[in-house]
Design an enzyme around this catalytic site. Structure first.
Site, short mmCIF file in Angstrom:
data_model
loop_
_atom_site.label_atom_id
_atom_site.label_comp_id
_atom_site.label_asym_id
_atom_site.label_seq_id
_atom_site.Cartn_x
_atom_site.Cartn_y
_atom_site.Cartn_z
N ASP A 300 13.95 -4.72 -39.58
CA ASP A 300 12.72 -3.96 -39.37
C ASP A 300 13.02 -2.51 -39.74
O ASP A 300 14.16 -2.15 -40.02
CB ASP A 300 12.19 -4.08 -37.93
CG ASP A 300 10.70 -3.75 -37.86
OD1 ASP A 300 10.15 -3.19 -38.84
OD2 ASP A 300 10.05 -4.02 -36.83
C1 BGC Z 1 7.05 -2.70 -37.84
C2 BGC Z 1 7.04 -3.90 -38.74
C3 BGC Z 1 6.53 -3.53 -40.11
C4 BGC Z 1 7.43 -2.44 -40.66
C5 BGC Z 1 7.06 -2.00 -42.06
C6 BGC Z 1 7.79 -1.54 -38.49
O1 BGC Z 1 7.65 -0.37 -37.75
O2 BGC Z 1 7.66 -3.04 -36.62
O3 BGC Z 1 6.28 -4.92 -38.18
O4 BGC Z 1 6.51 -4.62 -40.95
O5 BGC Z 1 7.35 -1.32 -39.80
O6 BGC Z 1 5.91 -1.30 -42.10
#
Ligand code: BGC
Length: 768
Positions: A300
């Site tokens: 993530d």
């Molecule tokens: C979120 C994810 C997301 C990623 C990219 C993160 O902060 O937890 O779910 O896909 O950002 O935007």
């Protein structure tokens, strides 16, 4: 095949499209399919050409904007990243949108990097790309798997036309805590329903052919346990035991893997004491070893970097080492792999085979997406112009939206609305064209949804007698993805106008709830009632007119005790997307008979949270009156305000007697058929979601009081009776037992069929 470096071109010749033939028909594959040998060979051949820097580049992912289609200011991060892109030191990017932009960057990377390996363009296409769909939690209330699949397919089609090949969706995190802002992004509290919805969404995004320019790679996230952050506080730690992990959290991930979801994403949180991003139990033992999963795992956002804050590694270098060893293939935005993997390989701390494996998985994904065949096949401005917000896409969104609505109360039959009535529309969300777009609104423009007011007006026609008052402001500060919201807690100056309008009306629609950015990432709440002065407004209006339809727009279950006690009609509409107002009007006017059922329990007050239907019994479950020493709060009933599976219709359904084909399951391939007659006692045709639950009465570990094991959405005409039956097999009774093995245990089971998880009539059978 165009624009590919000759050397890569030679290597991929012969791979053709063979790699794209996934088995994605509707039958549930029993085994996760393995990558085609041919593709693996091709990936290997490319690997053989790559320098260590180029390999690490494939594992490096950045967020880039339109400025990245050319060099940035000297010395800036943009300029550095731009150079890395052209050097083949970045394998995929997120957040760059549009056919033109993606084409431009792809061309530079393909033509200028040494090997010309195409980028993958990724984005959070969570509930639509340009045409917005209901929040995933809202969609889940339709229990309509085909329609959810179609909704994801439309989102994929739009996103792909804008040059994207990868969405970070579906979020398949089960959650039982409505304080957590991200419940809006999931499918609610049940692992069984969550699994089916996860599979439907994956199939929708990926279609039958990942290399088609209409489909995109999906991502099962967040692996694992993010829905159980303590006290529902986003990014918090997770304290959950291994049985709960196996029985409640992992099933939707495993089932997403079974339909070949192309990628997985790590969770921010720790699991069993170890950050998920560096958790080899999750990533190696469960995902790769037990489930045989061969797709890509992406971290993530900076979750590799955050391992330092978790305190299980000293620094970013340690984090890079732990993450790659544990099995995280791509580093999103932490810059840990780009900075340290080379050194870690050269000093033999990390074996090169780990890098090769991870790179091979990324290359295989690029093959499957068809990018080696034609890196520009997705980006197509003409198609993009035609596809985005097309009438067909909006029609699917409207249908999905009306099926997502849940009628919570309709005591005095104010709905469906008698069109001749004088109507007042009141509330800060009544004319709001933004909240319905929801939090993960991708490429949608702010303020573009059909508002409640617009929808109602166009449904009732020009002669309609509709008056309007805003009543109060809701969010008074900046309204965007990044800033904290400021809620109006004091200004009630609009109340008197609202009361005047209400007192002149025969029916009052109060449109209240949460703005889009009150649920979603970083939007956890400790109080989950109607925010700001809205409840006060509702109470004032109620004093002058009791014929109120409360129309809720929100991204999570809310506490609605006063509302439930006093307001005769309550319609839960969530954030429904581009066509929100039209879809709500469809239900209000009876054009569509509501059929949605909740997939998360609504608590009576926040002290009950976490509250979920499939809890364990406890040693003192008694509810006998007058008792003190049993599992309860002294100040609130044990039941939720609205249980999982609950939702009303304009029809009235009656359930007959539950029938079992026999009383015992004897062998592994044996089965029992349970059936019930469901009658529509009303004068309106309707759809009923008939639900099957079981209770394992004695287990080697404590077992849930009920578990959903099947459901059917049945169309039942006015006056008609339908027989609904389900087949129970031993495999439906299996779970992770005391010794952590998966299987059944003999004993007695209760079986129940009803209109919600509150069903209480049961029969029993035994498993021999
Ligand atoms: C979120 C994810 C997301 C990623 C990219 C993160 O902060 O937890 O779910 O896909 O950002 O935007």
């Amino acid at each position: 095949m165009k624009h590919i470096k000759p050397i890569i071109f030679a290597l991929i010749l012969g791979a053709g499209m063979a790699f794209s033939c996934q088995n994605n028909d509707d039958s549930e594959p029993k085994e996760i399919s393995k990558s085609d040998d041919k593709i693996l060979q091709k990936a290997d051949s490319i690997l053989g050409l790559m320098t260590l820097d180029e390999k690490i580049g494939q594992l490096n992912q950045y967020s880039v904007g339109a400025e990245m289609t050319g060099p940035g200011d000297k010395g800036s991060t943009s300029q550095k990243r731009y150079e890395m892109l052209l050097n083949g030191e970045v394998g995929s990017v997120l957040n760059l949108l549009g056919a033109e932009n993606t084409y431009k960057l792809q061309k530079q990377v393909v033509e200028q990097s040494r090997l010309g390996i195409p980028l993958i363009f990724a984005y959070d296409v969570v509930h639509g790309y340009k045409t917005m769909f209901p929040l995933p939690l809202a969609e889940s209330c339709s229990w309509n798997l085909d329609l959810m699949q179609q909704s994801a397919a439309v989102a994929a089609k739009e996103a792909a036309s804008a040059g994207l090949q990868w969405t970070f969706a579906p979020m398949v995190d089960v959650s039982v805590d409505a304080r957590w802002g991200r419940v809006m992004e999931g499918a609610g509290e049940d692992p069984y329903l969550g699994s089916l919805i996860a599979q439907a969404r994956v199939k929708g995004f990926q279609g039958n052919d990942l290399s088609s320019n209409n489909t995109i790679a999906a991502c099962a996230k967040h692996f694992a346990g993010y829905g159980f952050v303590e006290s529902g506080k986003d990014y918090n730690n997770v304290n959950i035991n291994k049985h709960e992990l196996l029985n409640r959290i992992l099933p939707p991930f495993k089932d997403a893997a079974q339909v070949d979801v192309a990628t997985f994403m790590n969770a921010f949180n720790d699991m069993l004491g170890i950050p998920s991003t560096g958790n080899s139990y999750l990533l190696r033992e469960k995902l790769r070893q037990d489930w045989g999963y061969e797709g890509v795992v992406v971290s993530d956002w900076n979750s590799i970097g955050e391992m330092v804050n978790h305190g299980t590694v000293e620094d970013l270098k340690g984090a890079a080492k732990e993450a790659i060893i544990a099995g995280s293939d791509i580093d999103m935005e932490a810059d840990a792999y780009s900075k340290y993997l080379k050194e870690l390989v050269e000093n033999k701390t990390v074996d090169i085979s780990l890098i090769n494996e991870a790179v091979s998985r990324v290359l295989v994904l690029k093959y499957k997406l068809g990018l080696f065949e034609d890196p520009y096949k997705y980006a197509d401005s003409a198609r993009e112009n035609k596809e985005l917000l097309s009438q067909e896409n909006l029609a699917v969104s409207r249908e999905m939206a009306s099926e997502s609505i849940v009628l919570l109360k309709n005591e005095t039959n104010l709905l469906p609305l008698n069109k001749k009535k004088r109507v007042a529309v009141i509330g800060p969300l009544a004319k709001d064209k933004d909240a319905p777009l929801g939090n993960w609104r991708a490429a949608a423009q702010s303020n573009t949804a059909v508002s409640f007011y617009e929808g109602l007006k166009s449904a009732l026609g020009q002669e309609a007698m509709i008056s309007y008052a805003k009543g109060c402001d809701l969010s008074i500060g900046p309204n965007n993805f990044f800033d904290e919201l400021e809620i109006n807690e004091t200004d009630k100056s609009g109340f008197s106008e609202a009361m005047a309008k209400a007192s002149n009306a025969e029916v009052v629609f109060m449109v209240l709830g949460e703005p889009a950015y009150m649920s979603g990432e970083g939007r956890s709440r400790s109080n989950i009632g109607l925010p700001g002065v809205q409840l006060d407004l509702l109470k004032e209006v109620y004093k002058v007119n009791k014929n109120i339809v409360l129309v809720l727009m929100n991204g999570r279950p809310l506490t609605l005790e006063w509302e439930h006690e006093n307001i005769p009609t309550i319609l839960e509409t969530w954030h429904l997307g581009s066509e929100a107002g039209n879809a709500i009007a469809d239900v209000i006017t009876g054009q569509v008979n509501p059929s949605g059922k909740l997939t998360m329990s609504f608590p009576r007050n926040v002290g009950q949270v976490p509250i979920y239907y499939n809890h364990k019994t406890s040693g003192r479950p008694s509810t006998a009156p007058g008792q003190v020493f049993y599992t309860h709060h002294t100040d609130v009933d044990n039941s939720p305000l609205f249980p999982f599976g609950f939702g009303l219709s304009y029809s009235e359904f009656e359930y007959g007697e539950l029938k079992l084909s026999k009383k015992a399951l004897e062998a592994e391939n044996d089965s029992i058929v349970v059936s019930i007659a469901v009658s529509n006692k009303s004068k309106v045709d309707g759809n009923e979601i008939v639900q099957l639950y079981i209770q394992d009465e004695v287990g080697s570990i404590t077992r849930p009081v009920k578990e959903l094991k099947g459901f059917e959405k049945v169309a039942i005409a006015a006056g008609e009776t339908k027989q609904v039956s389900f087949t129970i097999k031993p495999e439906n009774l299996a779970y992770y037992r005391r010794d952590f093995t998966y299987g059944t245990e003999p004993g007695s089971f209760k079986v129940l069929i009803g209109a919600s998880s509150a069903v209480s009539n049961y029969k029993t059978f035994t498993l021999k």
